[in-house]
Scaffold this motif. Structure first.
Motif, short mmCIF file in Angstrom:
data_model
loop_
_atom_site.label_atom_id
_atom_site.label_comp_id
_atom_site.label_asym_id
_atom_site.label_seq_id
_atom_site.Cartn_x
_atom_site.Cartn_y
_atom_site.Cartn_z
N ARG A 159 -9.92 7.85 -9.49
CA ARG A 159 -9.30 6.82 -10.34
C ARG A 159 -10.36 5.99 -11.02
O ARG A 159 -11.27 5.44 -10.35
CB ARG A 159 -8.37 5.94 -9.50
CG ARG A 159 -6.89 6.22 -9.81
CD ARG A 159 -5.93 5.32 -9.09
NE ARG A 159 -5.81 4.02 -9.75
CZ ARG A 159 -6.12 2.87 -9.19
NH1 ARG A 159 -6.60 2.82 -7.95
NH2 ARG A 159 -5.97 1.73 -9.84
N LEU A 161 5.91 6.81 -0.02
CA LEU A 161 5.54 6.40 -1.38
C LEU A 161 4.21 5.66 -1.28
O LEU A 161 4.09 4.69 -0.51
CB LEU A 161 6.63 5.48 -1.95
CG LEU A 161 6.47 5.02 -3.40
CD1 LEU A 161 7.84 4.71 -4.01
CD2 LEU A 161 5.61 3.76 -3.52
N VAL A 162 3.21 6.13 -2.03
CA VAL A 162 1.89 5.48 -2.04
C VAL A 162 1.70 4.82 -3.40
O VAL A 162 1.89 5.44 -4.44
CB VAL A 162 0.76 6.51 -1.80
CG1 VAL A 162 -0.61 5.82 -1.89
CG2 VAL A 162 0.93 7.21 -0.47
N ARG A 163 1.35 3.52 -3.41
CA ARG A 163 1.16 2.82 -4.69
C ARG A 163 -0.11 3.28 -5.37
O ARG A 163 -1.21 3.26 -4.78
CB ARG A 163 1.13 1.31 -4.46
CG ARG A 163 2.43 0.64 -4.95
CD ARG A 163 2.42 -0.87 -4.86
NE ARG A 163 1.67 -1.48 -5.96
CZ ARG A 163 0.58 -2.23 -5.80
NH1 ARG A 163 0.10 -2.43 -4.58
NH2 ARG A 163 -0.03 -2.76 -6.82
N GLY A 164 0.00 3.61 -6.65
CA GLY A 164 -1.13 4.14 -7.41
C GLY A 164 -2.34 3.23 -7.39
O GLY A 164 -3.48 3.67 -7.31
N ASP A 165 -2.10 1.92 -7.42
CA ASP A 165 -3.18 0.93 -7.47
C ASP A 165 -4.10 1.02 -6.26
O ASP A 165 -5.23 0.56 -6.29
CB ASP A 165 -2.53 -0.47 -7.54
CG ASP A 165 -3.55 -1.58 -7.46
OD1 ASP A 165 -4.49 -1.53 -8.26
OD2 ASP A 165 -3.44 -2.43 -6.54
N MET A 166 -3.58 1.65 -5.17
CA MET A 166 -4.36 1.71 -3.93
C MET A 166 -5.15 3.02 -3.81
O MET A 166 -5.89 3.24 -2.86
CB MET A 166 -3.44 1.58 -2.72
CG MET A 166 -2.75 0.23 -2.61
SD MET A 166 -3.90 -1.17 -2.58
CE MET A 166 -4.74 -0.88 -1.02
N VAL A 167 -4.94 3.93 -4.79
CA VAL A 167 -5.57 5.26 -4.69
C VAL A 167 -7.02 5.20 -5.16
O VAL A 167 -7.33 4.62 -6.20
CB VAL A 167 -4.78 6.28 -5.55
CG1 VAL A 167 -5.54 7.61 -5.65
CG2 VAL A 167 -3.38 6.49 -4.98
N VAL A 168 -7.93 5.80 -4.40
CA VAL A 168 -9.34 5.95 -4.81
C VAL A 168 -9.53 7.34 -5.42
O VAL A 168 -10.01 7.50 -6.52
CB VAL A 168 -10.31 5.78 -3.61
CG1 VAL A 168 -11.76 6.06 -4.05
CG2 VAL A 168 -10.18 4.38 -3.02
N LEU A 180 0.02 6.57 -11.23
CA LEU A 180 -0.47 7.31 -10.07
C LEU A 180 0.25 6.90 -8.79
O LEU A 180 -0.25 7.10 -7.68
CB LEU A 180 -1.98 7.16 -9.88
CG LEU A 180 -2.86 8.10 -10.71
CD1 LEU A 180 -4.32 8.01 -10.24
CD2 LEU A 180 -2.40 9.53 -10.61
N ASN A 181 1.46 6.24 -8.92
CA ASN A 181 2.30 6.12 -7.73
C ASN A 181 2.64 7.55 -7.28
O ASN A 181 2.99 8.39 -8.11
CB ASN A 181 3.61 5.37 -8.05
CG ASN A 181 3.37 3.90 -8.39
OD1 ASN A 181 2.57 3.23 -7.73
ND2 ASN A 181 4.02 3.42 -9.44
N PHE A 237 4.83 12.10 -8.98
CA PHE A 237 3.85 11.08 -9.35
C PHE A 237 4.29 10.48 -10.68
O PHE A 237 5.12 11.05 -11.38
CB PHE A 237 2.44 11.68 -9.49
CG PHE A 237 2.32 12.69 -10.59
CD1 PHE A 237 2.61 14.04 -10.36
CD2 PHE A 237 1.96 12.29 -11.88
CE1 PHE A 237 2.53 14.97 -11.40
CE2 PHE A 237 1.88 13.22 -12.91
CZ PHE A 237 2.16 14.56 -12.68
N ASP A 238 3.75 9.31 -10.98
CA ASP A 238 4.07 8.75 -12.30
C ASP A 238 2.76 8.31 -12.97
O ASP A 238 1.68 8.47 -12.42
CB ASP A 238 5.08 7.61 -12.19
CG ASP A 238 4.50 6.40 -11.46
OD1 ASP A 238 3.26 6.30 -11.35
OD2 ASP A 238 5.28 5.56 -10.99
N VAL A 280 0.86 -1.20 0.00
CA VAL A 280 0.00 0.00 0.00
C VAL A 280 0.89 1.24 0.00
O VAL A 280 0.75 2.13 -0.83
CB VAL A 280 -0.93 0.03 1.25
CG1 VAL A 280 -1.72 1.34 1.29
CG2 VAL A 280 -1.86 -1.18 1.24
#
Lengths: 81, 81, 81, 81, 81, 81, 81
Positions: F66, G64-71, G37-38, G33-34, A71
């Motif tokens: 997202r 560092l926040v993983r993009g996949d976890m972003v709402v 969305l990381n 960011f990349d 996460v």
């Protein structure tokens, strides 16, 4: 993933705190990572809160954590308890 | 996944402890892996905690674990009980 | 997925025990598989634990199990009850 | 997905029982499928267990089921109630 | 996705019943779809069961439903209440 | 995603109601979208039901949502309260 | 992801509020960011509601926040408490 790699490279051999999708946290020395954010942590321990009390469980000399389960990764060094 | 492969290669035929997304743990001898982290473990057993007591269930001579279900892989050898 | 395919090929027409993401287990004769770990099992039955008692439900002559749902595949033959 | 396609082709216009990730089961005549395991079932009904009793809800002349939601597909014909 | 597209094309401007991963159902006139099963439904309403009673909530002139959330699409016209 | 893009383009600068996988709803002015259904909403607010009462929480001048989290997008304008 | 990148670029070094799939919120200065969305956030803190009371937990100098976890990502500056 330029900045992410740069960020992690600066933290090599530093203690990092990894929050996982399972809700657990793992703390360890960042030994390596790849573009999928698979991480290898040295002298790793799992941090749990058991009946309000913070406990840590040693996970062994080295642990591989799958990037898909990550996460967030933070630098506990600057975290004032 | 260079370092991850290097890490796993060093642990071939060693006992590894695999934590799964299902919340279970499987311990076994690492016999093979691929780039998706699909693992084949020898003499594998599932470790569960049943009413606070640690139990293990034998899973057979060989078990294939899908990489997508892996959370972390650690080396129990250095884990002092 | 070389070793995984080799492992499964060695187990063709053998009884395998498949643990699924749904938490259920399916036992059957491995008739075919593909690179996504889609499996076709013969004479398959679902193993459930109902009020502490082990039960099995016949699923028919052949069952197709989607690879994405597989957690682990083991060889029950060597599992001593 | 050679064998999977072969298996499904042999079952065209037969009654199949589809278990879904939602925990429900749908029974219907297999009318078509594609490589993502998207299925079109004819005269489909949803099978539920309501207070221990088996019930079925008609879903209409044709139902499209998304492959991503499929856990397993079996041939109820050989399943003896 | 030939047959799936053919099936949906035949149902254009017909009322369809869409079951979603969230457990809800949406009913509306199929206005368009794409290969990801993204759907645009006209005069759509959400069907819920509230304390055993069936209710519907109007969702507006047009609703876009993401294909990834679709479990199944059926033709309510042939469903006899 | 032709029709989906056409649908969203027609709704630019209109109020849209976005239902998310988290179970929440966000209402805001559609300012931009991309092919992954990432959305930028202006003057956005989160709609929640708290003890049966509808409440809204302002989320700020602009919010990026997202696409992967979107269940459905509808046009509240035609929804009669 | 043109507009999304434009939106985030405009917010560089600003405080942003990130809602995560885990249900938590993280607030911090957007440092990079990349395209996945990381995110890298500076002076980040986790916002939680504990028995109705808003609390924040410092996460360290950089996270560092993983993009996949972003709402969703919003600009708290314009959010009037």
């Amino acid at each position: 993933m330029p900045d992410t790699a740069a960020y992690l490279s600066k933290n090599m051999r530093e203690d990092v705190l990894v929050s996982l999708k399972t809700g657990f946290w793992i703390r360890g020395k960042l030994e390596s990572f790849d573009r999928h954010l698979n991480l290898i942590l040295g002298d790793a321990e799992e941090l749990i809160v058991d009946k309000g009390e913070r406990k840590s469980i040693r996970l062994g000399k080295r642990v591989l954590v799958r990037g898909d389960m990550v996460v967030a990764i933070s630098m506990p060094k600057e975290v004032k308890e």
